[in-house]
Motif scaffolding. Sequence first.
Motif, PDB file in Angstrom:
ATOM      1  N   ALA A 241       0.836  -1.204   0.000  1.00 40.06           N
ATOM      2  CA  ALA A 241       0.000   0.000   0.000  1.00 40.06           C
ATOM      3  C   ALA A 241       0.867   1.249   0.000  1.00 40.06           C
ATOM      4  O   ALA A 241       0.530   2.261  -0.632  1.00 40.06           O
ATOM      5  N   ARG A 242       1.987   1.190   0.694  1.00 37.94           N
ATOM      6  CA  ARG A 242       2.913   2.331   0.756  1.00 37.94           C
ATOM      7  C   ARG A 242       4.004   2.253  -0.303  1.00 37.94           C
ATOM      8  O   ARG A 242       4.812   3.175  -0.423  1.00 37.94           O
ATOM      9  N   ASP A 243       4.065   1.121  -1.008  1.00 32.82           N
ATOM     10  CA  ASP A 243       5.090   0.916  -2.033  1.00 32.82           C
ATOM     11  C   ASP A 243       6.487   1.048  -1.435  1.00 32.82           C
ATOM     12  O   ASP A 243       7.372   1.645  -2.031  1.00 32.82           O
ATOM     13  N   GLN A 244       6.681   0.482  -0.243  1.00 30.26           N
ATOM     14  CA  GLN A 244       7.976   0.611   0.409  1.00 30.26           C
ATOM     15  C   GLN A 244       8.401  -0.686   1.095  1.00 30.26           C
ATOM     16  O   GLN A 244       7.570  -1.500   1.500  1.00 30.26           O
ATOM     17  N   ALA A 245       9.710  -0.849   1.189  1.00 31.32           N
ATOM     18  CA  ALA A 245      10.311  -1.949   1.927  1.00 31.32           C
ATOM     19  C   ALA A 245      11.116  -1.359   3.065  1.00 31.32           C
ATOM     20  O   ALA A 245      11.903  -0.418   2.857  1.00 31.32           O
ATOM     21  N   THR A 246      10.917  -1.876   4.268  1.00 32.78           N
ATOM     22  CA  THR A 246      11.600  -1.359   5.454  1.00 32.78           C
ATOM     23  C   THR A 246      12.452  -2.452   6.066  1.00 32.78           C
ATOM     24  O   THR A 246      11.948  -3.537   6.394  1.00 32.78           O
ATOM     25  N   ASP A 247      13.742  -2.183   6.222  1.00 35.43           N
ATOM     26  CA  ASP A 247      14.626  -3.119   6.908  1.00 35.43           C
ATOM     27  C   ASP A 247      14.678  -2.721   8.372  1.00 35.43           C
ATOM     28  O   ASP A 247      15.105  -1.617   8.710  1.00 35.43           O
ATOM     29  N   HIS A 248      14.247  -3.624   9.247  1.00 38.73           N
ATOM     30  CA  HIS A 248      14.106  -3.283  10.656  1.00 38.73           C
ATOM     31  C   HIS A 248      15.434  -3.285  11.403  1.00 38.73           C
ATOM     32  O   HIS A 248      15.521  -2.738  12.507  1.00 38.73           O
ATOM     33  N   ARG A 249      16.473  -3.835  10.815  1.00 39.54           N
ATOM     34  CA  ARG A 249      17.786  -3.782  11.448  1.00 39.54           C
ATOM     35  C   ARG A 249      18.450  -2.435  11.209  1.00 39.54           C
ATOM     36  O   ARG A 249      19.217  -1.951  12.050  1.00 39.54           O
ATOM     37  N   LEU A 250      18.160  -1.836  10.073  1.00 37.27           N
ATOM     38  CA  LEU A 250      18.746  -0.543   9.717  1.00 37.27           C
ATOM     39  C   LEU A 250      17.806   0.627   9.993  1.00 37.27           C
ATOM     40  O   LEU A 250      18.242   1.777   9.970  1.00 37.27           O
ATOM     41  N   SER A 251      16.520   0.312  10.215  1.00 33.31           N
ATOM     42  CA  SER A 251      15.476   1.353  10.309  1.00 33.31           C
ATOM     43  C   SER A 251      15.499   2.212   9.045  1.00 33.31           C
ATOM     44  O   SER A 251      15.388   3.440   9.091  1.00 33.31           O
ATOM     45  N   THR A 252      15.656   1.537   7.905  1.00 40.09           N
ATOM     46  CA  THR A 252      15.748   2.203   6.607  1.00 40.09           C
ATOM     47  C   THR A 252      14.634   1.708   5.697  1.00 40.09           C
ATOM     48  O   THR A 252      14.343   0.512   5.657  1.00 40.09           O
TER      49      THR A 252
END
Length: 307
Positions: A241-252
């Motif tokens: 829905a947001r068209d995004q991928a979030t890496d939780h180790r980098l908070s990126t």
Amino acid sequence: RAIAAAAEDELLAALLVADPQAASNALLEVRPGVGGDEAALFADELFTMYQRMAERRPGWRWETLAHRGKDGGGLREGVALVSQDQHAADAALEPHVYGLLKFESGVHRVQRIPRTETQGRVHTSTAVVYVLPEVDEGDADDDVLADRDVRVDVYRSSGAGGQHVNTTESAVRVVHEPTGITVAIQDERSQFQNKAKAMRILRARVAAFRKEERDREAAQLRNSVAATGNRSEKIRTYNFARDQATDHRLSTSVFGLAQLFKGSTLLESEFMAPLFSQEILDRLQSEQPTVDADYGEDSDDDADEDL
């Protein structure tokens, strides 16, 4: 710039000395986690994403060792060998295959509306990725995969395959009896080829198991992730829905999932490379001695305080 480049090479060389497996080829496995059919579809997309990335990256090679699909679509299990041309690997001091791909190990979570959803509700599903260093037969100790410990079963193939299915005993199952680790391959028409593939995977899995015995702390990820595939253990979330991928180790977070799943350079530049750099810094900081001002020698007390 020359000084910075030399410093970067020195850091990488230090990592490779400390972790020789960083220069290994990699066995990459993808399986569905929580979420039923949607998890299987997501696992298939991840497997394809890594394949496209490997095929686009100069010097890398992708070889599918096993691909078991589900009747309703999606992936039940996918295993591939990702290798690097030795000339390209020696030409530059840069992260090699396993040195980069190992950061993909863990639970990957997807949040989206499945194709079969009629109410427009967002579902959360997971897939589990394992990345192991390849263990060459010549490099493996006899105790790691001794012939006496391996049982080989042959049976008739099942699934897609036309007239070949169920007519010859070409499928192979290898079992490492001391650990119970089992690998089954039926992708090839030749029993010999299936056995060769199965042994490559088994060798890597047994070596990883032995490494866990020697270093439980370093192998904690595989033990915990393999047990559950729980949504709360995710390392990365793909939110459509947001068209995004979030890496939780980098908070990126990065935007553009369509490009990411096509194997674009975003996967390496925004996720794997920063994690590789962070590992180098963490390792060097943990090994950095503290100099005692009075004696000019390392002070164990000070070093403990810094840590």
